[in-house]
Design a protein around this motif. Sequence first.
Motif, PDB file in Angstrom:
ATOM      1  N   GLU A   9     -10.581   5.441   1.392  1.00 24.08           N
ATOM      2  CA  GLU A   9      -9.453   4.825   0.695  1.00 24.08           C
ATOM      3  C   GLU A   9      -8.186   5.676   0.743  1.00 24.08           C
ATOM      4  O   GLU A   9      -7.175   5.326   0.127  1.00 24.08           O
ATOM      5  CB  GLU A   9      -9.847   4.532  -0.745  1.00 24.08           C
ATOM      6  CG  GLU A   9     -10.965   3.495  -0.824  1.00 24.08           C
ATOM      7  CD  GLU A   9     -11.384   3.191  -2.242  1.00 24.08           C
ATOM      8  OE1 GLU A   9     -10.538   3.280  -3.146  1.00 24.08           O
ATOM      9  OE2 GLU A   9     -12.551   2.841  -2.434  1.00 24.08           O
ATOM     10  N   ARG A  11      -4.713   7.151   1.715  1.00 20.50           N
ATOM     11  CA  ARG A  11      -3.508   6.604   2.322  1.00 20.50           C
ATOM     12  C   ARG A  11      -2.840   7.710   3.138  1.00 20.50           C
ATOM     13  O   ARG A  11      -2.981   8.889   2.827  1.00 20.50           O
ATOM     14  CB  ARG A  11      -2.547   6.093   1.246  1.00 20.50           C
ATOM     15  CG  ARG A  11      -3.182   5.097   0.278  1.00 20.50           C
ATOM     16  CD  ARG A  11      -3.572   3.804   0.908  1.00 20.50           C
ATOM     17  NE  ARG A  11      -2.352   3.044   1.167  1.00 20.50           N
ATOM     18  CZ  ARG A  11      -2.295   1.982   1.937  1.00 20.50           C
ATOM     19  NH1 ARG A  11      -3.370   1.542   2.529  1.00 20.50           N
ATOM     20  NH2 ARG A  11      -1.173   1.355   2.120  1.00 20.50           N
ATOM     21  N   CYS A  13       0.702   9.191   5.443  1.00 17.17           N
ATOM     22  CA  CYS A  13       2.151   9.210   5.547  1.00 17.17           C
ATOM     23  C   CYS A  13       2.532   9.481   6.997  1.00 17.17           C
ATOM     24  O   CYS A  13       1.998  10.390   7.621  1.00 17.17           O
ATOM     25  CB  CYS A  13       2.710  10.315   4.644  1.00 17.17           C
ATOM     26  SG  CYS A  13       4.460  10.627   4.901  1.00 17.17           S
ATOM     27  N   ASN A  44      -3.447   0.152   8.734  1.00 15.95           N
ATOM     28  CA  ASN A  44      -4.016  -0.341   7.473  1.00 15.95           C
ATOM     29  C   ASN A  44      -4.106   0.730   6.401  1.00 15.95           C
ATOM     30  O   ASN A  44      -4.351   0.416   5.243  1.00 15.95           O
ATOM     31  CB  ASN A  44      -5.392  -0.962   7.716  1.00 15.95           C
ATOM     32  CG  ASN A  44      -5.307  -2.209   8.558  1.00 15.95           C
ATOM     33  OD1 ASN A  44      -4.287  -2.887   8.570  1.00 15.95           O
ATOM     34  ND2 ASN A  44      -6.364  -2.504   9.278  1.00 15.95           N
ATOM     35  N   ARG A  45      -3.921   1.985   6.775  1.00 12.96           N
ATOM     36  CA  ARG A  45      -4.001   3.079   5.805  1.00 12.96           C
ATOM     37  C   ARG A  45      -2.644   3.707   5.511  1.00 12.96           C
ATOM     38  O   ARG A  45      -2.537   4.613   4.707  1.00 12.96           O
ATOM     39  CB  ARG A  45      -4.962   4.143   6.329  1.00 12.96           C
ATOM     40  CG  ARG A  45      -6.381   3.547   6.481  1.00 12.96           C
ATOM     41  CD  ARG A  45      -7.347   4.533   6.947  1.00 12.96           C
ATOM     42  NE  ARG A  45      -7.658   5.412   5.834  1.00 12.96           N
ATOM     43  CZ  ARG A  45      -8.622   6.300   5.845  1.00 12.96           C
ATOM     44  NH1 ARG A  45      -9.381   6.418   6.904  1.00 12.96           N
ATOM     45  NH2 ARG A  45      -8.844   7.071   4.822  1.00 12.96           N
ATOM     46  N   GLY A  47       0.609   4.538   3.877  1.00 16.29           N
ATOM     47  CA  GLY A  47       1.078   4.407   2.504  1.00 16.29           C
ATOM     48  C   GLY A  47       2.577   4.558   2.366  1.00 16.29           C
ATOM     49  O   GLY A  47       3.186   3.976   1.475  1.00 16.29           O
ATOM     50  N   VAL A  80       5.877  -0.583   4.254  1.00 14.56           N
ATOM     51  CA  VAL A  80       5.569   0.425   3.237  1.00 14.56           C
ATOM     52  C   VAL A  80       6.874   1.094   2.807  1.00 14.56           C
ATOM     53  O   VAL A  80       7.885   0.990   3.496  1.00 14.56           O
ATOM     54  CB  VAL A  80       4.582   1.489   3.764  1.00 14.56           C
ATOM     55  CG1 VAL A  80       3.229   0.866   4.098  1.00 14.56           C
ATOM     56  CG2 VAL A  80       5.145   2.221   4.973  1.00 14.56           C
TER      57      VAL A  80
END
Length: 106
Positions: A9, A11, A13, A44-45, A47, A80
């Motif tokens: 899970e 995220r 950068c 999809n990850r 952030g 994002v």
Amino acid sequence: MRSIGLLPEARLCLDIGHACQVGLKLHPSSTLQIFDEFLNIFKNRLGQIHWSEVNNDSVHCAPTHDNYVNLIKIRDKINVPIICEFPSAPHEINGYVEILSRILGE
């Protein structure tokens, strides 16, 4: 890459300034290739994005024309928050916000 599954899970950068540094070393003819590879693997990850230019001493500085162009080329692949990660004087902030709003169509 195998260990990424240990934090399913987490995220990530994408720091555009530092990615350009890596991109120039790995793909001198196309710094955007590193963005495409990152987004293809981790979209999809993702952030947030840190938007900046990085000088030869790895210090963040105001974006150049090429950095604006890079953001334009990847804007349709991202959804994002974008963090402006460079020094600016208080009177310059609104100008950067206006430019980003135009680039991102907001």
